[in-house]
Design a protein around this motif. Structure first.
Motif, PDB file in Angstrom:
ATOM      1  N   VAL A   1      50.630  44.930  40.988  1.00 50.77           N
ATOM      2  CA  VAL A   1      49.210  44.573  40.868  1.00 50.77           C
ATOM      3  C   VAL A   1      48.916  43.976  39.496  1.00 50.77           C
ATOM      4  CG1 VAL A   1      48.605  46.442  42.438  1.00 50.77           C
ATOM      5  CG2 VAL A   1      48.387  46.797  39.989  1.00 50.77           C
ATOM      6  N   ARG A   2      47.978  43.076  39.470  1.00 49.11           N
ATOM      7  CA  ARG A   2      47.497  42.504  38.212  1.00 49.11           C
ATOM      8  C   ARG A   2      46.426  43.427  37.651  1.00 49.11           C
ATOM      9  NH1 ARG A   2      48.099  36.903  37.804  1.00 49.11           N
ATOM     10  NH2 ARG A   2      46.249  36.943  36.507  1.00 49.11           N
ATOM     11  N   ALA A   3      46.292  43.389  36.331  1.00 49.55           N
ATOM     12  CA  ALA A   3      45.290  44.245  35.697  1.00 49.55           C
ATOM     13  C   ALA A   3      43.886  43.902  36.193  1.00 49.55           C
ATOM     14  CB  ALA A   3      45.371  44.120  34.172  1.00 49.55           C
ATOM     15  N   ASP A   4      43.670  42.635  36.623  1.00 50.08           N
ATOM     16  CA  ASP A   4      42.318  42.262  37.065  1.00 50.08           C
ATOM     17  C   ASP A   4      42.114  42.405  38.575  1.00 50.08           C
ATOM     18  OD1 ASP A   4      43.863  40.179  37.984  1.00 50.08           O
ATOM     19  OD2 ASP A   4      42.766  38.598  36.940  1.00 50.08           O
ATOM     20  N   THR A   5      43.097  42.995  39.271  1.00 54.83           N
ATOM     21  CA  THR A   5      42.918  43.221  40.709  1.00 54.83           C
ATOM     22  C   THR A   5      41.862  44.306  40.931  1.00 54.83           C
ATOM     23  OG1 THR A   5      45.255  42.712  41.037  1.00 54.83           O
ATOM     24  CG2 THR A   5      44.110  43.798  42.857  1.00 54.83           C
ATOM     25  N   PRO A   6      40.876  44.029  41.775  1.00 55.76           N
ATOM     26  CA  PRO A   6      39.884  45.083  42.039  1.00 55.76           C
ATOM     27  C   PRO A   6      40.538  46.292  42.696  1.00 55.76           C
ATOM     28  CG  PRO A   6      39.107  42.944  42.837  1.00 55.76           C
ATOM     29  CD  PRO A   6      40.557  42.775  42.466  1.00 55.76           C
ATOM     30  N   VAL A   7      40.225  47.467  42.193  1.00 56.02           N
ATOM     31  CA  VAL A   7      40.801  48.683  42.762  1.00 56.02           C
ATOM     32  C   VAL A   7      40.391  48.838  44.221  1.00 56.02           C
ATOM     33  CG1 VAL A   7      40.804  51.200  42.626  1.00 56.02           C
ATOM     34  CG2 VAL A   7      41.004  49.832  40.544  1.00 56.02           C
TER      35      VAL A   7
ATOM     36  N   ARG B   1      52.629  47.125  37.334  1.00 56.77           N
ATOM     37  CA  ARG B   1      51.854  46.011  36.832  1.00 56.77           C
ATOM     38  C   ARG B   1      52.663  44.729  36.944  1.00 56.77           C
ATOM     39  NH1 ARG B   1      51.132  44.126  31.400  1.00 56.77           N
ATOM     40  NH2 ARG B   1      52.515  45.753  30.630  1.00 56.77           N
ATOM     41  N   THR B   2      51.999  43.617  37.209  1.00 54.13           N
ATOM     42  CA  THR B   2      52.655  42.322  37.111  1.00 54.13           C
ATOM     43  C   THR B   2      51.650  41.333  36.543  1.00 54.13           C
ATOM     44  OG1 THR B   2      53.715  40.498  38.301  1.00 54.13           O
ATOM     45  CG2 THR B   2      52.112  41.767  39.527  1.00 54.13           C
ATOM     46  N   GLU B   3      52.147  40.357  35.823  1.00 49.11           N
ATOM     47  CA  GLU B   3      51.280  39.281  35.335  1.00 49.11           C
ATOM     48  C   GLU B   3      51.107  38.229  36.429  1.00 49.11           C
ATOM     49  OE1 GLU B   3      49.928  39.394  32.322  1.00 49.11           O
ATOM     50  OE2 GLU B   3      51.001  41.258  31.864  1.00 49.11           O
TER      51      GLU B   3
ATOM     52  N   PRO C   1      51.315  36.975  40.771  1.00 48.68           N
ATOM     53  CA  PRO C   1      50.531  37.288  41.959  1.00 48.68           C
ATOM     54  C   PRO C   1      50.847  38.684  42.480  1.00 48.68           C
ATOM     55  CG  PRO C   1      52.260  35.687  42.455  1.00 48.68           C
ATOM     56  CD  PRO C   1      52.250  35.857  40.979  1.00 48.68           C
TER      57      PRO C   1
END
Lengths: 348, 348
Positions: B104-110, B138-140, B142
């Motif tokens: 998941v990206r840090a900006d992915t909505p929970v 975490r991934t930077e 997709p």
């Protein structure tokens, strides 16, 4: 429910996993063939005939779990296999099968990918793990490697996190803190160490070796009461074990098995106490376990015979009310639970 | 060995997998407990007591396997679980356990991530699959979701790709081509269809349902000779089956089970022959199988009783020397093997 604006990065890795785990708990939790669902190093299912199969998976993402440059494909593959074997070993199980999912960018050199498989195979061969395929997919993002592993253990040899009792001794295999020392070294190329120490710390970081043989030797004695692998740092993983067991702990700082190489690095840079690497560093892939005091000599002998792995007595489980503390000289300090957190990017 | 300048994008997905598979073959291939290593829909290991376990994994990457926007978390989760259940079903096995790796990206909505798990759970519940955890990283790049699935099948009910014989009939479950028609529709929002047709094609693309019940019904009859799931397009998957079996095939174009919804879309846009979607579209997650002619009625009855799934006779296996051909009217045309290739980005 998450609030509409919540983003994954706002949660720590463990908090997010905890939230998502509640979602998972709805499914299959009460099936009689599921021995352990979520919450241990690996899931455990009843395979019949007194055997259990343990199932685990772990992803390594470029730029998060390994550097975007400077790590060979062979190291990436070796580490990915070891990280999963370590979770299997922490249950007392022997790894049997692995599947490999690879996410690759179109510009990834094919030779690098072949090296990744070479590394996977090298570690798999060491433990007689059959790598049964998997899949390769394209990604626009960083390369990732996800390995799924199946291991096997007799039901009565299965070791969980939750079996420690107050009065049990706390032991750990091998050296701890070397991977963190290796990470420091990688970030400080100006530091000069003897070649041997440099290699030891670098390999601890890039090519960790899971304690598969020692884990099996420990489990087959049936004297240990709980086990976990040290991947988030000793403090963090001890915390998981204590919470699952409902105990507290005292760790004797002066007994922590810090390697001569880490000691050498600490003495050269004169900045870090090597015990900090051991307690908070993470990525050691050693085994942390508990056992009654009378079982300790037999366990140490078994680990020594399984590849010469030292098993060091580092503390004692205590009643939960006493918390988790660090004994430094005559002082008893609270042991901070700081851990490596991949989602927030702490500790990197 | 790859040449120094080779990049992953220069190989098709299948060619790259083939190259990497050779690397994997070194490990564990001769173990007696490994029934099928690489090269089928799933790996198969002997679980003792006449049972086999099938092991598979499949990654879905945002922007590659599902669109970067406009697909709900629930659909992402449902599809990821189904894609793996389809591989298990293609062996004649029942899915039992799943692990979920999420990048998941840090900006992915929970809330999106919770929906992904909701979707995973919905499909898992349908087939009584126990979702035993996994991990979040975490991934930077997709978002990706990798699911590992374990299924079970009696040794004598196991269905592989390689058992077809010349003279066997070729059958397929359900409708094929709907996912490709749904993809066309997603890219052409100006096209107007009846709501029912629109929903059918969209759900075929976004929320495919693996043919788990039909697969078990077919396998338990022990009359089919080979089976594979249709994920790369009928032409491509038939090619895999024929190569593994050492046979050729004739497919009768007018017998292909194209849905009324796909026919409606084709008649509205007047551009695509719906048979093209069926042959080359991919992502249908139906089952393609072969059986002696005398077994066909019993197989059709079994599939119909397993959730009302039609099993359509679409062709015949022939000697390998005759190749793979398409019968259109009185003509016999070579069947092009074009397939969905995620690495090269063809077909998207």
């Amino acid at each position: 429910m998450a609030a509409p604006g919540d983003r994954a990065g706002g949660f720590g890795e463990f908090a997010l996993i905890e939230r998502l785990r509640r979602k998972l708990a709805a499914s299959g939790g009460e099936r009689p063939d599921v021995v352990v669902g979520n919450g241990d190093d690996a899931a455990v299912v009843d395979a019949g005939g007194g055997k259990c199969w343990v199932l685990t998976c772990d992803v390594q993402v470029q730029g998060v779990h390994f550097p975007a440059a400077g790590m060979s494909g062979i190291s990436v593959g070796q580490k990915a296999l070891s990280v999963n074997a370590s979770d299997v070993a922490a249950m007392g199980a022997a790894p049997l099968y692995a599947l490999v999912s690879l996410g690759v960018r179109a510009d990834t050199p094919v030779a690098f990918l072949e090296d990744v498989y070479e590394g996977v195979n090298a570690r798999a061969g060491r433990w007689n793990v059959a790598v049964l395929g998997g899949n390769v997919t394209r990604t626009e993002g960083p390369l990732f490697i996800d390995i799924f592993m199946v291991g096997e253990v007799a039901r009565e040899e299965l070791l969980l996190r939750g079996g420690a009792r107050a009065g049990d001794q706390i032991l750990v295999t091998g050296f701890i803190g070397d991977a963190a020392a290796g990470l420091y070294l990688a970030g400080h190329p100006e530091v000069r160490l003897r070649n041997e120490a440099h290699t030891a710390l670098t390999f601890a970081l890039l090519r960790p070796i899971a304690r598969v043989e020692a884990g099996r030797a420990i489990a087959s004695l049936r004297r240990a009461t709980s086990m976990i692998d040290v991947s988030d740092g000793l403090a963090g993983d001890l915390g998981h074990l204590c919470r699952a067991s409902g105990v507290g702990a005292v760790i004797w700082e002066h007994e922590l098995p810090v390697s001569p190489s880490a000691l050498e690095l600490a003495s050269v840079i004169r900045k870090h106490r090597p015990e900090e690497w051991a307690l908070y560093g993470g990525e050691d892939y050693q085994l942390l376990l508990t056992a009654p005091v009378e079982a300790v000599p037999a366990l140490q002998k078994a680990a020594r015979e399984a590849g010469g792995i030292p098993l060091t007595l580092i503390g004692e489980a205590v009643p939960a009310a006493q918390g988790i503390r660090l004994k430094r000289g005559e002082d008893l300090l609270p042991l901070e639970g700081s851990t490596w957190d991949h989602l927030r990017g702490e500790g990197e």
